[in-house]
Design an enzyme around this catalytic site. Structure first.
Site: not given
Ligand code: COA
Length: 329
Positions: A112, A256, A286
């Protein structure tokens, strides 16, 4: 002297995939995706649209804005993790499609952060070698190709698209600005956080890797989140200090576009007013190396940049890599 951006362009594929569409594919909801990521929809390119096609459409718009011809280009750099083929480079394939046969061409892989890395590298090449007068940089991704459409943790996040800029070397004494400062950084000890495990020389493609879905992107979302916010904010502070520019002087922060919560957290850390933080993640998700440059093109084409304005770019991605560039328009 300055290395200035004289043209921008972007291209987003026609097909829109909404959160409602994703509800039918995996166990998720529009509400979860919007509240956790800020994303409402993303674009998906057609089967006959590889990265070079997306790049071509964005490049032609940038070349037109710059009032150049493809043969005026001396350098073409394509930042991508979704190249058309393992070899040759997508930049060479694009060169052929453009008919830009005077250019030296290569791809750059910094996930990215690829567009930001490319800007700094091209800036250095143009500053030191008088042969390079015009360069084309493209950030392009067809992430739909490496997205696991059965994994709700990742498939809601990504989209396809391309953005392009033309850089020109200006030597007049009134030619202020250009790329004022850059900070590029990496920490390979985090290389497992975001990865496509198979298909390279470490784990070559086999029937087993395909069965185990090892050709798709996997990610430790929460770990990435924390690192991204801190490192992007620090990189921004670094380039501002280097150029002796205060954050209050910046017209646009273009982070980003990975997640609205990350974007807002970076803005808060930098204490920049919300209206100066550019956001389009709701429309495209993204798009990795394409995200910052698509946003830059949208700002330029909507007339929201004037000569002399400061623009701060920052990104974070697999590697891990991160960085910031401070531009003067
Ligand atoms: N729909 C519904 N539930 C979902 C889901 C979806 N698409 N994806 C994950 N979950 C669930 C998980 O399984 C978890 O369930 P559990 O509590 O029963 O285990 C719950 O939602 C919470 O997951 P969590 O990982 O804590 O969510 P979060 O608030 O951290 O959000 C992301 C997840 C991926 C959106 C977030 O961590 C993020 O944006 N991270 C950065 C990712 C990124 O930008 N990467 C690229 C960088 S270049």
């Amino acid at each position: 002297m300055g290395i200035k951006i004289i043209g921008t362009g972007s291209y987003l594929p026609e097909r829109i995939l909404t959160n409602r569409d994703l509800e039918k594919m995996v166990d998720t909801s529009d509400e979860w995706i919007r509240t956790r990521t800020g994303i409402s929809e993303r674009r998906i390119s057609a089967d006959n649209e590889p990265s070079s096609e997306l790049a071509l459409k964005a490049s032609l718009k940038a070349i037109e804005m710059a009032k150049l011809k493809p043969e005026d280009l001396d350098l073409i750099v394509v930042a991508t993790i979704t190249q058309d083929r393992i070899t040759p480079s997508t930049a060479c394939i694009l060169q052929n499609k453009l008919g830009a046969f005077n250019a030296a061409c290569f791809d750059l892989q910094a996930a990215c952060t690829g567009f930001l890395y490319s800007l700094e590298i091209v800036n250095a090449l143009m500053s030191t070698n008088p042969k390079y007068k015009h360069a084309l940089i493209i950030g392009v991704e067809k992430l739909s190709m490496i997205t696991d459409w059965k994994d709700r943790n990742t498939c809601v996040l990504f989209g396809d698209g391309a953005g392009a800029v033309i850089l020109e070397k200006r030597t007049g004494k009134h030619d202020i600005g250009g790329i004022l400062a850059s900070r590029l950084a990496s920490n390979g000890s985090f290389n497992e956080l975001i990865k496509v495990p198979a298909g390279g020389s470490e784990i070559p493609t086999s029937a087993e890797t395909i069965k185990k879905r090892m050709h798709f992107l996997s990610m430790e979302g929460q770990e990435v989140f924390k690192l991204a916010v801190n490192e992007m904010a620090k990189a921004c502070q670094d380039v501002l200090a280097t150029a002796k520019v205060d954050i209050s002087e910046v017209r646009w922060l273009i982070p980003h576009q990975a997640n609205l919560r990350i974007i807002k957290a970076v803005g808060n850390k930098l204490e920049i007013p919300e209206e100066k933080v550019y956001i389009n993640v709701h429309k495209y998700g993204n798009t990795s190396a394409a995200s910052v440059v698509i946003a830059l093109d949208e700002i330029v084409r909507s007339g929201k940049l004037d000569r002399g304005d400061y623009v701060l770019l920052t990104a974070f991605g697999a590697g891990i890599t991160w960085g910031a560039n401070l531009l003067r328009w």
